[in-house]
Write a protein that holds these residues in place. Structure first.
Motif, mmCIF file in Angstrom:
data_model
loop_
_atom_site.group_PDB
_atom_site.id
_atom_site.type_symbol
_atom_site.label_atom_id
_atom_site.label_comp_id
_atom_site.label_asym_id
_atom_site.label_seq_id
_atom_site.Cartn_x
_atom_site.Cartn_y
_atom_site.Cartn_z
ATOM 1 N N VAL A 1 -12.123 -10.566 46.717
ATOM 2 C CA VAL A 1 -12.338 -9.540 47.737
ATOM 3 C C VAL A 1 -11.800 -8.195 47.246
ATOM 4 C CG1 VAL A 1 -12.243 -11.200 49.618
ATOM 5 C CG2 VAL A 1 -10.139 -10.061 48.882
ATOM 6 N N GLY A 2 -12.223 -7.128 47.918
ATOM 7 C CA GLY A 2 -11.707 -5.801 47.637
ATOM 8 C C GLY A 2 -10.641 -5.435 48.652
ATOM 9 N N ILE A 3 -9.543 -4.847 48.185
ATOM 10 C CA ILE A 3 -8.412 -4.507 49.048
ATOM 11 C C ILE A 3 -8.147 -3.004 48.986
ATOM 12 C CG2 ILE A 3 -5.951 -4.844 49.474
ATOM 13 C CD1 ILE A 3 -7.549 -7.317 50.109
ATOM 14 N N TRP A 4 -7.954 -2.403 50.147
ATOM 15 C CA TRP A 4 -7.682 -0.972 50.308
ATOM 16 C C TRP A 4 -6.176 -0.780 50.442
ATOM 17 C CZ3 TRP A 4 -10.937 3.425 51.703
ATOM 18 C CH2 TRP A 4 -10.264 4.495 52.298
ATOM 19 N N ILE A 5 -5.542 -0.074 49.511
ATOM 20 C CA ILE A 5 -4.117 0.226 49.621
ATOM 21 C C ILE A 5 -3.964 1.460 50.499
ATOM 22 C CG2 ILE A 5 -1.981 0.755 48.391
ATOM 23 C CD1 ILE A 5 -3.130 -0.640 45.947
#
Length: 352
Positions: free
Chosen positions: A173-177
């Motif tokens: 998955v892609g994670i937004w910091i």
């Protein structure tokens, strides 16, 4: 603890087809009341139904509530298993202490979970990757408008047959910091399992989803540079062969899957570090090719490989957006224990 059981006379049809998460609920639920001076009392399993609360009930106005999450699994041997319910009981009381909710005997918590799962055991799905999600929660029920601990509470457990938490399964998955909002600080309620933490995460989560990312990874609320946790899971990194995760500092949920991963990695002889890790260190490690894997851990997702991290203008691709070796091994081992496919050397499972 004596539990009175009243079974439904109108059982529901079991769901067919692809299971989602948290959308369908079983025939029964556990309930128990707390009254100041009397303690916890009237433990019962009753047909699943709506509950009635006064509009002035304190939970609506001051947010005094907590919840937990665990699962029951149907093994290939036909036996239903719970995974480390004693840890959920301990974490329940840690949350309760912080929120001024009365302590709940750990053995009563475990017995309540076991009993309601046993009543609805035929709701546990058997397809690969599925489970029965268990949601215990406590709410303040005093009919009073005033900022003070409630004198009455309701403890409820509901059950939901569920498929994979992420529709993409084990696909990274892609994670937004998050670089704007903060979720928790040391001394607050970040370590507690309570709805306020999740409400505080919604604005950032919407922003992340709008940009195509699955979840939000939070930074510390003081210096705004140290990695903390993802909205629905703890976070791990493999850098230079070491397994690194943020240390518990009062603003991070002490995840039960997190603890299981740490124990397994140490058992396998991997070097493990629980420490502060800054977002700058992470960016540098990725640019130098030393960030080998990233994955999240949690009851719902178990292991969720991360293939992409975004921080401001930096987009970090990890392991060519593919699941890593350690992530896969951890998923196979933990789910293997949960479904009774491999030996439970740590005695983590409890038969229902």
């Amino acid at each position: 603890m004596e539990i009175k059981i009243t079974k439904t006379s109108t059982p529901k049809a079991k769901p067919t087809g692809k299971l989602g998460f948290g959308k369908v609920f079983t025939d029964h639920m556990f309930m128990m009341n707390y009254t100041e001076g009397k303690g916890w009392h009237d433990a019962r399993i009753v047909p699943y139904e709506k509950i009635t609360l006064d509009p002035s009930a304190m939970v609506f106005h001051y947010g005094q509530e907590m919840f937990e999450g665990l699962k029951a699994y149907m093994g290939a041997d036909g036996k239903a298993r719970l995974f480390r319910p004693d840890m959920n009981a301990k974490r329940t009381n840690a949350t309760n202490k912080r929120l001024c909710i009365p302590q709940l005997p750990e053995e009563d918590f475990v017995e309540a979970v076991r009993a309601v799962v046993e009543v609805d055991k035929d709701w546990i799905p058997t397809e690969d990757g599925t489970s029965l999600y268990i949601r215990p929660f406590i709410i303040a029920t005093d009919e009073f408008l005033g900022v003070a601990p409630s004198k009455t509470y309701l403890f409820i457990i509901i059950l939901s047959p569920s498929g994979a938490y992420y529709e993409s399964g084990l696909a990274p998955v892609g994670i937004w910091i998050e670089d704007d909002y903060v979720r928790a600080v040391k001394g607050g309620i970040g370590f507690a399992k309570t709805g306020g933490n999740y409400a505080a995460s919604l604005a950032a989560q919407v922003k992340a989803h709008d940009d195509g990312y699955s979840q939000v990874l939070w930074l510390d609320g003081v210096e705004r540079k140290y990695i903390e946790e993802v909205g629905a899971m703890n976070i791990f990194f493999k850098i230079d062969g070491k397994i690194i995760t943020p240390m518990l500092s009062g603003s991070i949920l002490p995840g039960i899957t997190r603890d299981s991963v740490l124990q397994l990695c140490r058992n396998w002889g991997l070097e493990v570090e629980e420490r502060k890790i800054s977002v700058d260190e992470l960016i540098t490690a990725q640019k130098e090719g030393r960030l080998e894997e990233c994955f999240g851990t949690g009851t719902a997702a178990v292991i969720s490989p991360v293939g992409k991290l975004r921080y401001k203008d930096d987009v970090m691709l990890i392991n060519n957006n593919e699941i890593g070796e350690i992530s896969q091994k951890l998923y196979d081992t933990i789910t293997g224990i949960q479904w009774g496919k491999i030996e439970d050397e740590n005695k983590w499972t409890l038969l229902v």
